[in-house]
Design a protein around this motif. Structure first.
Motif, PDB file in Angstrom:
ATOM      1  N   LEU A 135      35.299  41.819  63.385  1.00 20.60           N
ATOM      2  CA  LEU A 135      34.253  41.935  64.404  1.00 20.60           C
ATOM      3  C   LEU A 135      34.245  43.336  65.011  1.00 20.60           C
ATOM      4  N   ASN A 136      35.414  43.906  65.219  1.00 22.42           N
ATOM      5  CA  ASN A 136      35.491  45.288  65.708  1.00 22.42           C
ATOM      6  C   ASN A 136      34.792  46.272  64.772  1.00 22.42           C
ATOM      7  N   ILE A 137      34.909  46.031  63.489  1.00 19.83           N
ATOM      8  CA  ILE A 137      34.214  46.887  62.494  1.00 19.83           C
ATOM      9  C   ILE A 137      32.712  46.796  62.702  1.00 19.83           C
ATOM     10  N   GLN A 138      32.224  45.574  62.929  1.00 21.40           N
ATOM     11  CA  GLN A 138      30.783  45.403  63.165  1.00 21.40           C
ATOM     12  C   GLN A 138      30.349  46.090  64.468  1.00 21.40           C
ATOM     13  N   PHE A 139      31.202  46.032  65.497  1.00 21.77           N
ATOM     14  CA  PHE A 139      30.899  46.708  66.759  1.00 21.77           C
ATOM     15  C   PHE A 139      30.785  48.211  66.565  1.00 21.77           C
ATOM     16  N   SER A 140      31.644  48.779  65.724  1.00 28.33           N
ATOM     17  CA  SER A 140      31.602  50.229  65.497  1.00 28.33           C
ATOM     18  C   SER A 140      30.335  50.637  64.748  1.00 28.33           C
ATOM     19  N   LYS A 146      27.824  45.057  70.140  1.00 29.25           N
ATOM     20  CA  LYS A 146      28.958  45.093  71.069  1.00 29.25           C
ATOM     21  C   LYS A 146      28.491  44.862  72.503  1.00 29.25           C
ATOM     22  N   TYR A 147      27.374  45.472  72.879  1.00 29.22           N
ATOM     23  CA  TYR A 147      26.823  45.321  74.218  1.00 29.22           C
ATOM     24  C   TYR A 147      26.449  43.860  74.487  1.00 29.22           C
ATOM     25  N   LYS A 148      25.752  43.244  73.522  1.00 28.09           N
ATOM     26  CA  LYS A 148      25.325  41.842  73.677  1.00 28.09           C
ATOM     27  C   LYS A 148      26.540  40.902  73.732  1.00 28.09           C
ATOM     28  N   GLU A 159      35.253  31.837  71.922  1.00 27.95           N
ATOM     29  CA  GLU A 159      34.794  30.908  70.879  1.00 27.95           C
ATOM     30  C   GLU A 159      34.394  31.660  69.616  1.00 27.95           C
ATOM     31  N   PHE A 160      33.647  32.753  69.775  1.00 30.27           N
ATOM     32  CA  PHE A 160      33.259  33.560  68.608  1.00 30.27           C
ATOM     33  C   PHE A 160      34.497  34.095  67.892  1.00 30.27           C
ATOM     34  N   CYS A 161      35.422  34.656  68.660  1.00 33.25           N
ATOM     35  CA  CYS A 161      36.609  35.278  68.071  1.00 33.25           C
ATOM     36  C   CYS A 161      37.501  34.252  67.383  1.00 33.25           C
ATOM     37  N   GLU A 162      37.719  33.117  68.021  1.00 32.28           N
ATOM     38  CA  GLU A 162      38.559  32.086  67.424  1.00 32.28           C
ATOM     39  C   GLU A 162      37.918  31.493  66.174  1.00 32.28           C
ATOM     40  N   TYR A 163      36.595  31.448  66.163  1.00 33.37           N
ATOM     41  CA  TYR A 163      35.861  30.973  64.987  1.00 33.37           C
ATOM     42  C   TYR A 163      36.172  31.851  63.779  1.00 33.37           C
ATOM     43  N   ILE A 164      36.209  33.143  63.991  1.00 33.00           N
ATOM     44  CA  ILE A 164      36.520  34.077  62.904  1.00 33.00           C
ATOM     45  C   ILE A 164      38.011  34.029  62.572  1.00 33.00           C
ATOM     46  N   LEU A 165      38.856  34.086  63.587  1.00 31.76           N
ATOM     47  CA  LEU A 165      40.305  34.118  63.367  1.00 31.76           C
ATOM     48  C   LEU A 165      40.834  32.850  62.702  1.00 31.76           C
ATOM     49  N   SER A 166      40.156  31.732  62.889  1.00 31.75           N
ATOM     50  CA  SER A 166      40.636  30.471  62.318  1.00 31.75           C
ATOM     51  C   SER A 166      40.367  30.359  60.813  1.00 31.75           C
ATOM     52  N   ALA A 167      39.530  31.249  60.276  1.00 28.06           N
ATOM     53  CA  ALA A 167      39.258  31.230  58.834  1.00 28.06           C
ATOM     54  C   ALA A 167      40.469  31.787  58.089  1.00 28.06           C
ATOM     55  N   LYS A 168      40.857  31.119  57.021  1.00 24.41           N
ATOM     56  CA  LYS A 168      42.030  31.558  56.264  1.00 24.41           C
ATOM     57  C   LYS A 168      41.663  32.594  55.198  1.00 24.41           C
ATOM     58  N   ARG A 169      40.525  32.404  54.580  1.00 26.72           N
ATOM     59  CA  ARG A 169      40.111  33.310  53.499  1.00 26.72           C
ATOM     60  C   ARG A 169      39.230  34.428  54.041  1.00 26.72           C
ATOM     61  N   GLU A 170      39.348  35.582  53.433  1.00 27.43           N
ATOM     62  CA  GLU A 170      38.541  36.737  53.842  1.00 27.43           C
ATOM     63  C   GLU A 170      37.050  36.461  53.642  1.00 27.43           C
ATOM     64  N   LYS A 179      27.106  34.813  60.098  1.00 29.14           N
ATOM     65  CA  LYS A 179      26.471  33.737  60.857  1.00 29.14           C
ATOM     66  C   LYS A 179      26.346  34.098  62.335  1.00 29.14           C
ATOM     67  N   ILE A 180      27.403  34.690  62.918  1.00 34.09           N
ATOM     68  CA  ILE A 180      27.394  34.892  64.369  1.00 34.09           C
ATOM     69  C   ILE A 180      26.664  36.150  64.824  1.00 34.09           C
ATOM     70  N   ILE A 181      26.499  37.125  63.951  1.00 28.70           N
ATOM     71  CA  ILE A 181      25.808  38.366  64.380  1.00 28.70           C
ATOM     72  C   ILE A 181      24.420  38.071  64.940  1.00 28.70           C
ATOM     73  N   PRO A 182      23.558  37.331  64.222  1.00 30.94           N
ATOM     74  CA  PRO A 182      22.238  37.036  64.807  1.00 30.94           C
ATOM     75  C   PRO A 182      22.330  36.185  66.084  1.00 30.94           C
ATOM     76  N   MET A 183      23.338  35.327  66.161  1.00 28.49           N
ATOM     77  CA  MET A 183      23.512  34.507  67.364  1.00 28.49           C
ATOM     78  C   MET A 183      23.829  35.403  68.559  1.00 28.49           C
ATOM     79  N   ILE A 184      24.744  36.336  68.368  1.00 33.35           N
ATOM     80  CA  ILE A 184      25.120  37.253  69.445  1.00 33.35           C
ATOM     81  C   ILE A 184      23.914  38.081  69.874  1.00 33.35           C
ATOM     82  N   LEU A 185      23.196  38.614  68.906  1.00 37.18           N
ATOM     83  CA  LEU A 185      22.035  39.456  69.220  1.00 37.18           C
ATOM     84  C   LEU A 185      20.937  38.681  69.945  1.00 37.18           C
TER      85      LEU A 185
END
Length: 197
Positions: A135-140, A146-148, A159-170, A179-185
């Motif tokens: 997610l930090n890469i996307q913010f950069s 990042k603002y939104k 919730e967003f961060c844990e959703y990503i961190l809970s995934a085991k596979r890259e 999925k979450i980028i358009p939701m955040i925006l």
């Protein structure tokens, strides 16, 4: 009678009779009927008391602060012992199991408990939000993203961060990021659809 609740019951053909019997008990009491989190909800003096729901193998009532009910006949279930502190369920698998007097007794006790202020208050998570590297890469790459993201409450950020961190596979992490980028925006929280029913 809330027409949305009527629709919910009508669409649950397998449990329609059971839901109607329970609903009729609830409609005799000074409860407001609504739909919350996708299921019928019953509110007393602006406080959620219980939900009425149907699943594959049973239907029943969910008392939000059921841990305070005396439950002398031991019919309440804590379906998620490690997760749920206050909620208790009253389950039915047939019309014959529903004793309307007992249902009414438990509901009246739940209403009295609510008036007495008995409730389980969720503990606030004070841990810092851990932002995944993906997610930090996307913010950069996208300052607006990042603002939104920073406009969300800490709990929604978490919730967003844990959703990503809970995934085991890259690959799963990447699909979740997509999925979450358009939701955040669009200022849509990950679990908003469950909160706003």
């Amino acid at each position: 009678m809330n027409p949305k609740v009527t629709d919910y019951i009508s669409s649950n053909i397998k449990w329609q009779k059971e839901l109607e019997i329970i609903r009729n008990v609830l409609l005799e009491l000074p409860l407001e009927e609504d739909i919350k989190w996708g299921i019928p909800a019953y509110i007393y003096k602006k406080k959620n008391i219980m939900g009425l729901s149907a699943f594959k193998n049973y239907c029943g009532l969910w008392f939000h602060h059921g841990c305070f009910l005396k439950d002398e006949i031991n019919i309440l279930i804590n379906a998620q012992k490690d997760k749920t502190k206050g909620m208790r369920q009253m389950r039915f698998i047939s019309v014959d199991e529903i004793d309307t007097d007992i249902v009414k007794q438990y509901v009246l006790e739940a209403m009295a408990n609510s008036e007495a202020g008995l409730e389980v208050k969720p503990k606030k998570n004070t841990n810092p939000v851990v932002i995944p590297e993906e997610l930090n890469i996307q913010f950069s790459k996208n300052e607006k993203l990042k603002y939104k993201f920073n406009e969300f409450t800490l709990s929604k950020q978490r919730e967003f961060c844990e959703y990503i961190l809970s995934a085991k596979r890259e690959a799963t992490k990447q699909s979740r990021i997509e999925k979450i980028i358009p939701m955040i925006l669009n200022k849509i929280g990950l679990n908003d659809k469950y909160r706003n029913c």
